[in-house]
Design a protein around this motif. Structure first.
Motif, PDB file in Angstrom:
ATOM      1  N   ASP A  44      52.286 116.702  18.500  1.00  0.00           N
ATOM      2  CA  ASP A  44      52.879 115.596  17.749  1.00  0.00           C
ATOM      3  C   ASP A  44      53.898 114.896  18.628  1.00  0.00           C
ATOM      4  O   ASP A  44      54.973 115.438  18.902  1.00  0.00           O
ATOM      5  CB  ASP A  44      53.545 116.132  16.478  1.00  0.00           C
ATOM      6  CG  ASP A  44      54.078 115.013  15.594  1.00  0.00           C
ATOM      7  OD1 ASP A  44      53.510 113.908  15.634  1.00  0.00           O
ATOM      8  OD2 ASP A  44      55.072 115.254  14.882  1.00  0.00           O
ATOM      9  N   VAL A  46      55.044 110.704  20.543  1.00  0.00           N
ATOM     10  CA  VAL A  46      54.899 109.255  20.628  1.00  0.00           C
ATOM     11  C   VAL A  46      54.540 108.922  22.061  1.00  0.00           C
ATOM     12  O   VAL A  46      55.171 109.427  23.005  1.00  0.00           O
ATOM     13  CB  VAL A  46      56.200 108.538  20.220  1.00  0.00           C
ATOM     14  CG1 VAL A  46      56.059 107.030  20.421  1.00  0.00           C
ATOM     15  CG2 VAL A  46      56.540 108.847  18.771  1.00  0.00           C
ATOM     16  N   PRO A 106      49.676 103.318  19.014  1.00  0.00           N
ATOM     17  CA  PRO A 106      50.496 103.156  17.803  1.00  0.00           C
ATOM     18  C   PRO A 106      50.661 104.465  17.051  1.00  0.00           C
ATOM     19  O   PRO A 106      49.732 105.283  16.989  1.00  0.00           O
ATOM     20  CB  PRO A 106      49.690 102.150  16.973  1.00  0.00           C
ATOM     21  CG  PRO A 106      48.276 102.308  17.436  1.00  0.00           C
ATOM     22  CD  PRO A 106      48.357 102.667  18.890  1.00  0.00           C
ATOM     23  N   GLY A 107      51.847 104.668  16.497  1.00  0.00           N
ATOM     24  CA  GLY A 107      52.083 105.844  15.667  1.00  0.00           C
ATOM     25  C   GLY A 107      52.215 107.113  16.483  1.00  0.00           C
ATOM     26  O   GLY A 107      52.357 107.107  17.702  1.00  0.00           O
ATOM     27  N   ARG A 108      52.143 108.231  15.786  1.00  0.00           N
ATOM     28  CA  ARG A 108      52.265 109.535  16.423  1.00  0.00           C
ATOM     29  C   ARG A 108      50.876 110.072  16.777  1.00  0.00           C
ATOM     30  O   ARG A 108      49.903 109.825  16.057  1.00  0.00           O
ATOM     31  CB  ARG A 108      53.030 110.518  15.527  1.00  0.00           C
ATOM     32  CG  ARG A 108      54.409 109.999  15.121  1.00  0.00           C
ATOM     33  CD  ARG A 108      55.274 111.083  14.521  1.00  0.00           C
ATOM     34  NE  ARG A 108      55.656 112.098  15.498  1.00  0.00           N
ATOM     35  CZ  ARG A 108      56.690 111.958  16.330  1.00  0.00           C
ATOM     36  NH1 ARG A 108      57.431 110.865  16.324  1.00  0.00           N
ATOM     37  NH2 ARG A 108      56.991 112.937  17.182  1.00  0.00           N
ATOM     38  N   VAL A 109      50.798 110.803  17.866  1.00  0.00           N
ATOM     39  CA  VAL A 109      49.508 111.250  18.380  1.00  0.00           C
ATOM     40  C   VAL A 109      49.596 112.710  18.826  1.00  0.00           C
ATOM     41  O   VAL A 109      50.677 113.247  19.059  1.00  0.00           O
ATOM     42  CB  VAL A 109      49.053 110.387  19.577  1.00  0.00           C
ATOM     43  CG1 VAL A 109      48.887 108.932  19.172  1.00  0.00           C
ATOM     44  CG2 VAL A 109      50.023 110.516  20.755  1.00  0.00           C
ATOM     45  N   PRO A 158      44.929 110.049  17.854  1.00  0.00           N
ATOM     46  CA  PRO A 158      45.850 109.471  16.883  1.00  0.00           C
ATOM     47  C   PRO A 158      45.585 109.931  15.452  1.00  0.00           C
ATOM     48  O   PRO A 158      46.454 109.773  14.592  1.00  0.00           O
ATOM     49  CB  PRO A 158      45.597 107.956  17.010  1.00  0.00           C
ATOM     50  CG  PRO A 158      44.830 107.789  18.281  1.00  0.00           C
ATOM     51  CD  PRO A 158      44.036 109.046  18.432  1.00  0.00           C
ATOM     52  N   ASP A 191      40.706 109.510   8.744  1.00  0.00           N
ATOM     53  CA  ASP A 191      41.771 109.016   9.622  1.00  0.00           C
ATOM     54  C   ASP A 191      41.816 107.491   9.657  1.00  0.00           C
ATOM     55  O   ASP A 191      42.883 106.892   9.827  1.00  0.00           O
ATOM     56  CB  ASP A 191      41.560 109.542  11.047  1.00  0.00           C
ATOM     57  CG  ASP A 191      41.983 110.991  11.206  1.00  0.00           C
ATOM     58  OD1 ASP A 191      42.838 111.459  10.429  1.00  0.00           O
ATOM     59  OD2 ASP A 191      41.449 111.669  12.117  1.00  0.00           O
ATOM     60  N   ARG A 237      43.515 101.831   8.088  1.00  0.00           N
ATOM     61  CA  ARG A 237      44.002 101.529   9.427  1.00  0.00           C
ATOM     62  C   ARG A 237      42.968 100.716  10.202  1.00  0.00           C
ATOM     63  O   ARG A 237      41.781 100.698   9.865  1.00  0.00           O
ATOM     64  CB  ARG A 237      44.330 102.826  10.184  1.00  0.00           C
ATOM     65  CG  ARG A 237      45.381 103.680   9.497  1.00  0.00           C
ATOM     66  CD  ARG A 237      45.681 104.948  10.263  1.00  0.00           C
ATOM     67  NE  ARG A 237      46.321 104.681  11.542  1.00  0.00           N
ATOM     68  CZ  ARG A 237      46.672 105.636  12.414  1.00  0.00           C
ATOM     69  NH1 ARG A 237      46.419 106.917  12.127  1.00  0.00           N
ATOM     70  NH2 ARG A 237      47.262 105.323  13.552  1.00  0.00           N
TER      71      ARG A 237
END
Length: 387
Positions: A210, A212, A217-220, A249, A284, A288
């Motif tokens: 978890d 950045v 974009p976002g957390r991966v 992601p 997922d 999005r």
């Protein structure tokens, strides 16, 4: 169909095949033969974006059906799979019919099968394998980057991944790659491995669940992974150090991927696990926008001092990237640019021509740029894993 080379496209109604038909027509190849199991789906593809081609119902598991499709083709483009089940099946049928072949996958197992049966170069025929996004573009773009002002290059960090639908073929191939896909019967690659001192080192990096990451974009979640293609790339460019990260992601897909080795070892069926992976990708994606990113950071020297360059490609679909590379490989083979024999696309396609095609947009919005980057640790992705 007269006056042009006949290009056969197998799997023409799939995600890659549909896009490849558009790419080929855009490159001026209109004498197309479209193959697949569903004639209705092939007709739908045939009715869009250019002059209609021939439609041939084709069953890849039936040698006579495949031979009938290949007969009369000048170049056969395979967009069907799973590649680690088919191996050299399509390429062998193309060669038997006197045609050249391009496969958007194929990889080491297909190359080994083909060469074991006799080098196609002896008959003046050409086979290009791994003509997709990954493998394929994943080795072509770093070669282009290495030419952008460097006197020499020594290291590479790559981040590749995205959020998009998972096709049944991709799902099965991903599972098969855990035990196949590499040279000499090995797996496609090794998790946590990296290049150190110009050679593979196991467990050189660690996964991060978890974080950045710049460009995503976002957390991966980030998984280090070293493939045979990347090892060959390091040797070709003379890279002493390479860190390659697959970026996830989507938490649902990442969770399924983490479970795959244990589930396969316990005897779970491929079809069941493929369905789970496809569903996870859909979950997922809910709400999005699909995207796919290839991000490369390279170090070397320029004018006697240290230099850094970064190249990022962003698109809404890796399938479109695969189609673009496959079509460019077909075009190069059809025009006689690629010599006879068995090749990987990264070894025979001109990186400048590929980048020019991507910059042209190939019908979709791409962002491609190069420039210096700062040495951020991107959430401490590995114990020593960024340059």
């Amino acid at each position: 169909m007269t006056g042009q080379r006949v290009i056969g496209v197998l799997g023409a109604s799939g995600a890659v095949g549909r896009a490849a038909v558009r790419e080929l027509r855009d490159l001026g190849h209109t004498a197309l033969r479209l193959g697949g199991r569903r004639v209705d789906a092939l007709r739908e593809v045939n009715d869009h974006d250019g002059p209609p081609g021939d439609i041939v119902r084709t069953d890849l598991e039936d040698p006579r059906s495949l031979a009938a499709f290949a007969e009369g083709c000048d170049v056969l483009l395979n967009c069907a799979g799973p590649t680690y089940r088919l191996r050299a099946t399509v390429a062998s049928a193309a060669l038997a019919a006197g045609a050249h072949c391009v496969d958007v996958a194929g990889d080491d197992p297909a190359a080994e099968d083909l060469l074991a049966a006799g080098d196609p170069a002896e008959a003046g025929r050409t086979v290009v394998l791994s003509a997709g996004a990954l493998p394929g573009l994943s080795a072509i773009l770093p070669r282009w980057l290495a030419r952008q002002g460097f006197d020499s290059v020594s290291g590479l960090v790559a981040y590749c991944g995205g959020l998009e639908p998972c096709s049944p073929t991709v799902a099965v191939d991903l599972m098969l790659s855990l035990t196949a896909g590499g040279a000499d019967g090995a797996a496609y690659g090794e998790a946590l491995a990296a290049i150190r001192g110009g050679r593979r080192v196991s467990r050189a990096l660690r996964a991060v669940e978890d974080t950045v990451l710049d460009g995503f974009p976002g957390r991966v979640a980030v998984q280090p992974y070293l493939s045979g293609e990347t090892e060959r790339l390091a040797t070709r460019l003379g890279l002493a150090r390479v860190d390659w990260f697959n970026v996830h992601p989507g938490p649902q897909v990442h969770a399924v991927l983490n479970l795959l080795p244990a589930r396969l070892a316990a005897g779970a069926g491929l079809d069941e696990l493929a369905d789970r992976l496809i569903l996870a990708a859909d979950l997922d994606l809910a709400g999005r926008t699909p995207f796919y990113v290839l991000d490369f950071r390279m170090i070397g020297t320029e004018a006697g001092g240290p230099a850094q360059r970064r190249l990022t490609v962003r698109t809404g679909s890796s399938y479109r990237l695969t189609a673009a590379v496959g079509a460019l490989a077909v075009d190069a083979v059809a025009r006689g640019i690629v010599p006879p024999g068995v090749h990987f696309a990264c070894d025979v396609l001109d990186p400048e021509a590929v980048v020019a095609r991507l910059r042209a947009g190939v019908g979709e919005r791409f962002e491609l740029f190069s420039g210096a980057f700062q040495g951020e640790r991107a959430g401490a992705l590995a114990e020593e894993g960024v340059l």
